[in-house]
Design an enzyme around this catalytic site. Structure first.
Site, PDB file in Angstrom:
ATOM      1  N   CYS A   1      22.128  63.120  32.316  1.00 10.17           N
ATOM      2  CA  CYS A   1      22.432  63.432  33.868  1.00 10.17           C
ATOM      3  C   CYS A   1      24.056  63.873  33.932  1.00 10.17           C
ATOM      4  CB  CYS A   1      22.216  62.264  34.714  1.00 10.17           C
ATOM      5  SG  CYS A   1      22.844  62.561  36.506  1.00 10.17           S
TER       6      CYS A   1
ATOM      7  N   ASP B   1       3.106  37.310   1.479  1.00 14.02           N
ATOM      8  CA  ASP B   1       2.154  38.445   1.833  1.00 14.02           C
ATOM      9  C   ASP B   1       1.634  39.418   0.246  1.00 14.02           C
ATOM     10  OD1 ASP B   1       0.306  39.681   3.356  1.00 14.02           O
ATOM     11  OD2 ASP B   1       1.987  40.645   4.418  1.00 14.02           O
TER      12      ASP B   1
ATOM     13  N   GLU C   1       5.125  25.422   2.313  1.00 17.97           N
ATOM     14  CA  GLU C   1       5.207  26.563   1.476  1.00 17.97           C
ATOM     15  C   GLU C   1       5.220  27.871   2.243  1.00 17.97           C
ATOM     16  OE1 GLU C   1       2.194  26.718  -1.337  1.00 17.97           O
ATOM     17  OE2 GLU C   1       2.466  24.422  -1.983  1.00 17.97           O
TER      18      GLU C   1
ATOM     19  N   TYR D   1       1.116  28.355  -7.022  1.00 18.66           N
ATOM     20  CA  TYR D   1       1.100  27.196  -5.879  1.00 18.66           C
ATOM     21  C   TYR D   1      -0.096  26.468  -6.045  1.00 18.66           C
ATOM     22  CZ  TYR D   1      -1.969  30.854  -3.547  1.00 18.66           C
ATOM     23  OH  TYR D   1      -2.649  31.759  -3.321  1.00 18.66           O
TER      24      TYR D   1
ATOM     25  N   CYS E   1      25.879  59.334  40.336  1.00 15.57           N
ATOM     26  CA  CYS E   1      24.467  58.978  40.151  1.00 15.57           C
ATOM     27  C   CYS E   1      24.238  57.571  39.975  1.00 15.57           C
ATOM     28  CB  CYS E   1      24.047  59.417  38.751  1.00 15.57           C
ATOM     29  SG  CYS E   1      22.446  58.780  38.179  1.00 15.57           S
TER      30      CYS E   1
ATOM     31  N   CYS F   1      19.285  60.431  40.727  1.00 11.74           N
ATOM     32  CA  CYS F   1      20.189  61.024  41.756  1.00 11.74           C
ATOM     33  C   CYS F   1      19.817  62.591  41.948  1.00 11.74           C
ATOM     34  CB  CYS F   1      21.607  61.017  41.360  1.00 11.74           C
ATOM     35  SG  CYS F   1      21.930  62.028  39.977  1.00 11.74           S
TER      36      CYS F   1
HETATM   37  S1  IVH Z   1      -2.882  28.105  -0.782  1.00 12.64           S
HETATM   38  C1  IVH Z   1      -7.088  26.524   0.104  1.00 12.64           C
HETATM   39  N1  IVH Z   1      -0.585  28.703  -0.556  1.00 12.64           N
HETATM   40  O1  IVH Z   1      -3.162  33.049   1.685  1.00 12.64           O
HETATM   41  C2  IVH Z   1      -5.727  27.030  -0.475  1.00 12.64           C
HETATM   42  N2  IVH Z   1      -2.288  30.373  -0.304  1.00 12.64           N
HETATM   43  O2  IVH Z   1      -5.768  32.541   3.466  1.00 12.64           O
HETATM   44  C3  IVH Z   1      -5.813  28.521  -0.490  1.00 12.64           C
HETATM   45  N3  IVH Z   1      -1.034  32.686   0.249  1.00 12.64           N
HETATM   46  O3  IVH Z   1      -5.890  33.950  -0.624  1.00 12.64           O
HETATM   47  C4  IVH Z   1      -4.471  29.220  -0.884  1.00 12.64           C
HETATM   48  N4  IVH Z   1       0.614  32.052   0.051  1.00 12.64           N
HETATM   49  O4  IVH Z   1      -3.321  34.925  -0.921  1.00 12.64           O
HETATM   50  C5  IVH Z   1      -1.930  29.218  -0.517  1.00 12.64           C
HETATM   51  N5  IVH Z   1       1.597  29.182  -0.713  1.00 12.64           N
HETATM   52  C6  IVH Z   1       0.530  29.457  -0.320  1.00 12.64           C
HETATM   53  C7  IVH Z   1       0.116  30.947  -0.095  1.00 12.64           C
HETATM   54  C8  IVH Z   1      -1.146  31.246  -0.103  1.00 12.64           C
HETATM   55  C9  IVH Z   1      -0.149  33.085   0.400  1.00 12.64           C
HETATM   56  C10 IVH Z   1      -2.688  33.415   0.576  1.00 12.64           C
HETATM   57  C11 IVH Z   1      -3.377  33.588  -0.514  1.00 12.64           C
HETATM   58  C12 IVH Z   1      -4.895  33.084  -0.112  1.00 12.64           C
HETATM   59  C13 IVH Z   1      -4.369  33.396   1.512  1.00 12.64           C
HETATM   60  C14 IVH Z   1      -5.312  32.216   2.364  1.00 12.64           C
END
Ligand code: IVH
Length: 710
Positions: free
Chosen positions: A424, A116, A112, A223, A430, A409
């Site tokens: 220059c 951000d 996946e 997710y 040069c 130069c």
């Molecule tokens: S799974 C154990 N899936 O990453 C599962 N997290 O460091 C934990 N994040 O706090 C989350 N995309 O904010 C998962 N496809 C994705 C994600 C994802 C971004 C972020 C999320 C989480 C952080 C984990």
């Protein structure tokens, strides 16, 4: 149920369906006006019958009463974080661990994108969204239900059969377009713009006034599923994602099943390549074990499950110390300040030099030697100093100033008024400019001498006295080349052959090879086509230079007169006409380019080099020559300038150009007011848009044929 209640329920269903089509499936079904009409009807119904208001009503998306604060929410199942891998070895370690525990030779993962944004937990009771919370510390988050309701792609009600309780987890993020708009809006209001989409998303979600959140174009991807009641969880993660999609949640299209560490690595590289073209920021990818029973076996260590890993893209920004600033001289004499840095690992490479562009940039960023700076390296772009960390400036930080003399130069450095770039003024005397000029001269699109690379050019400058491009032809031969360090006889002979072959070229290549500032390949070709001969071009440049000079005098006189009389005086027609009329008659040549050409050709040292390059070998010249211009064909298209764009059905662009030229027309590279027709094929892009904007007639091949033979 009363009729009002029935109608309200029906409206909600229609509006939510329209929302889903629009925001989740990206496939709208309802015209905006119709949506607005239904929406107002529902608002009115709810106002007249307050008892009909429900938390899953689309009217709740516009934001409601401000929440006093964000009440704490204890997660029924902790929200974990992800263990990180930052190179392929760490990824392989992860996969090995998984295989060892599961006693398997090869394992399937779901790959996946790692968005951000911010992780959120959404609780649905009997299919209705009742509570949403931030991750917080993983145990306790904050109740941001009202703000989450404003996110259009977040379903307020689950579609179809829903279990009594289900917790959906995912990421709230701000698409880049929305981020850019927030930055522009903040700047327009004179406020501090958000630094990145993640911060902007976080700030938007933590607004006490949900009406403000509603104005922010936040989006959501699901997710995972957290707690549930009355739901028979599937055996694989891929089926969880499918179920989420069926319930109406947005699930990223970029998610794919992959096998083993190799499959993971390949996905990581694919996403890395795609990253820049995505409409949102991702900072890496996440690999999750597909088999849910296997996840139980692997378990969790210190809040990080052993069944998942985040593989992050190498950081593109890093902080380091600016140790010195040196000045590099380019082939046109441009002086570029270059930062010498304490080496730092950024964007997947060690960086110890970064460009500071020019002195205006140095001043604007207030960069001083000794400063701690943020270095940015995006993809294959040259690393740059992005900004200074002012809080860490040492007391003895030194101001950077432009050197008075060329560091190579010793020549004079000049900066024209209003120009960001200092140069220059020593030209080919040069060594830095000479080396740069030779590299450009021999390059593939210029005079094209195969086998004469940068190092060898440096050698022939220093050891064979090559001081101009013409010297390549005059001073080098098989014997003195073979005697150079690391040159064999065979390669010397090959090089001499390549040098010989380059004598026969085209006028356009020759002009490009000269390295006239701001004259690129296309302009060089256009100039060659327009003037036909070097003599004609030089004559035009000389006459234009006089013309520009005269026009400049007119301007000075007018300004002096204005000053004396303290009145604005209308510019005369002569002053308003092009400064370089003959050069500016060439497609895409404006005043800047024309001035550069006229200036270059007026310089006696440049003229001497040109004369030697084209003088016959018998006369002691380099003997560069090109075919005489074909007498411009006369025909139906005489005097007309065409631009070609897109894919033409059944005809290459070269053939189309030849057809136009054979009928007396001209073909130029880009659309301007001087273009008579745009010949457009399929998948025509920006040129078509520009032509339409300028009102340039657009033709297809048939249209062209009709012009030629009506
Ligand atoms: S799974 C154990 N899936 O990453 C599962 N997290 O460091 C934990 N994040 O706090 C989350 N995309 O904010 C998962 N496809 C994705 C994600 C994802 C971004 C972020 C999320 C989480 C952080 C984990």
């Amino acid at each position: 149920m009363t009729t009002a209640a029935t109608r309200a329920a029906e409206l909600r269903r229609q509006l939510e369906r329209a929302n889903h089509r629009y925001y989740v499936l990206d496939d709208p079904e309802l015209p905006d006006a119709e949506y607005d009409r239904l929406f107002s009807e529902l608002q009115k119904l709810e106002a007249d019958h307050p008892e009909l208001k429900t938390p899953d009503s689309p009217t709740q998306r516009v934001g409601g009463a401000p929440s006093p604060a964000f009440a704490p929410v204890r997660h029924r199942q902790p929200m974990l974080s992800l263990r990180k891998a930052d190179d392929e070895a760490a990824l392989q370690d992860f996969d090995r661990r998984v295989r060892e525990v599961l006693l398997k030779g090869s394992v399937d993962y779901i790959a996946e994108p790692k968005l951000d944004g911010l992780a959120v937990s959404l609780i649905y009771q009997n299919g209705v969204f009742v509570q949403g919370a931030t991750r917080g510390d993983g145990e306790t988050g904050e109740d941001i239900t009202a703000n989450l309701r404003t996110i259009r792609s977040l379903p307020l009600r689950i579609q179809g059969e829903a279990p009594p309780l289900i917790e959906v987890r995912g990421e709230v993020y701000l698409p880049l377009a929305g981020f850019r708009k927030m930055v522009a809006d903040a700047e327009a209001r004179g406020e501090k713009p958000p630094v990145n989409p993640r911060n902007a998303a976080a700030g938007s979600l933590r607004q006490l006034e949900s009406v403000i959140t509603a104005k922010r174009p936040l989006a959501f991807y699901a997710y995972a599923v957290g707690v549930s009641e009355g739901w028979a969880a599937p055996l694989q993660h891929r089926d969880v994602l499918r179920q989420l999609r069926d319930w109406g949640f947005p699930v990223s299209e970029l998610i794919e099943p992959v096998t083993g560490a190799d499959g993971c690595q390949a996905y990581f590289e694919r996403m890395g390549a795609k990253r820049a073209s995505l409409p949102f920021d991702i900072d890496g990818v996440v690999f999750k074990l597909d088999d849910l029973a296997g996840r139980e076996e692997l378990g969790t260590v210190s809040r990080e499950p052993r069944w998942a890993v985040a593989y992050k893209f190498a950081a593109e920004e890093a902080v380091t110390v600016l140790e010195n600033v040196e000045f590099q001289i380019g082939r046109t004499g441009a002086v570029t300040p270059v930062a010498r840095l304490k080496p730092v690992f950024v964007g997947g490479a060690n960086v110890s030099n970064a460009t500071l562009h020019n002195m205006d940039e140095v001043q604007r960023k207030d960069v001083r030697i000794g400063d701690t700076v943020v270095v940015r390296r995006a993809g294959d772009v040259i690393p740059e100093v992005k900004e200074v960390v002012l809080a860490l400036r040492p007391a003895d930080a030194r101001i950077v100033s432009l050197p008075a003399a060329c560091p190579v130069c010793g020549g004079q450095i000049a900066r024209e008024e209003g120009e960001a770039i200092a140069r220059c003024t020593n030209g080919l005397s040069c060594r830095a400019q000479l080396h740069g000029a030779l590299i450009h001269f021999v390059s593939r699109k210029a005079i094209d001498i195969d086998g004469l690379g940068e190092k060898l050019l440096a050698l022939v400058i220093d050891e064979r006295g090559v001081a101009t491009p013409a010297d390549i032809y005059l001073k080098l031969n098989a014997e003195n080349l073979a005697a150079l360090e690391r040159m064999g006889e065979k390669s010397a002979q090959n090089l001499v052959k390549a040098i010989d072959a380059s004598r026969h070229t085209t006028f356009g290549r020759f002009l490009f090879a000269l390295g006239i500032p701001v004259v690129g390949e296309t302009t060089a070709r256009d100039l060659a086509q327009h003037f036909g001969t070097l003599e004609a071009l030089i004559a035009a440049a000389e006459s234009d230079a006089k013309h520009a000079e005269a026009r400049h005098r007119l301007r000075i006189e007018r300004e002096a007169e204005e000053h004396r009389t303290e009145k604005k005086i209308r510019r005369s027609d002569a002053e308003r006409a092009p400064a370089y009329p003959q050069l500016q008659a060439v497609p895409d040549v404006g005043e800047t380019v024309a001035a550069s050409i006229a200036h270059f050709l007026a310089e006696p040292r440049n003229r001497a080099v040109i004369d030697t390059l084209v003088a016959p070998v018998e006369a002691g010249g380099a003997g560069i020559h090109w075919p005489a211009p074909k007498a411009a064909a006369e025909g139906a298209l005489t005097g007309k300038t065409f631009v070609i764009t897109g894919t033409l059905p059944g005809m290459s662009r070269e053939d189309a150009s030849a057809l136009i030229e054979a009928n007396g027309g001209k073909v130029s590279g880009s659309v301007s007011a001087k273009t008579d027709y745009l010949l457009a094929g399929e998948a025509a892009g920006s040129k078509l848009a520009k032509a339409e904007k300028l009102g340039v007639p657009v033709l297809d091949l048939d249209g062209l044929r009709t012009l030629i033979a009506p």
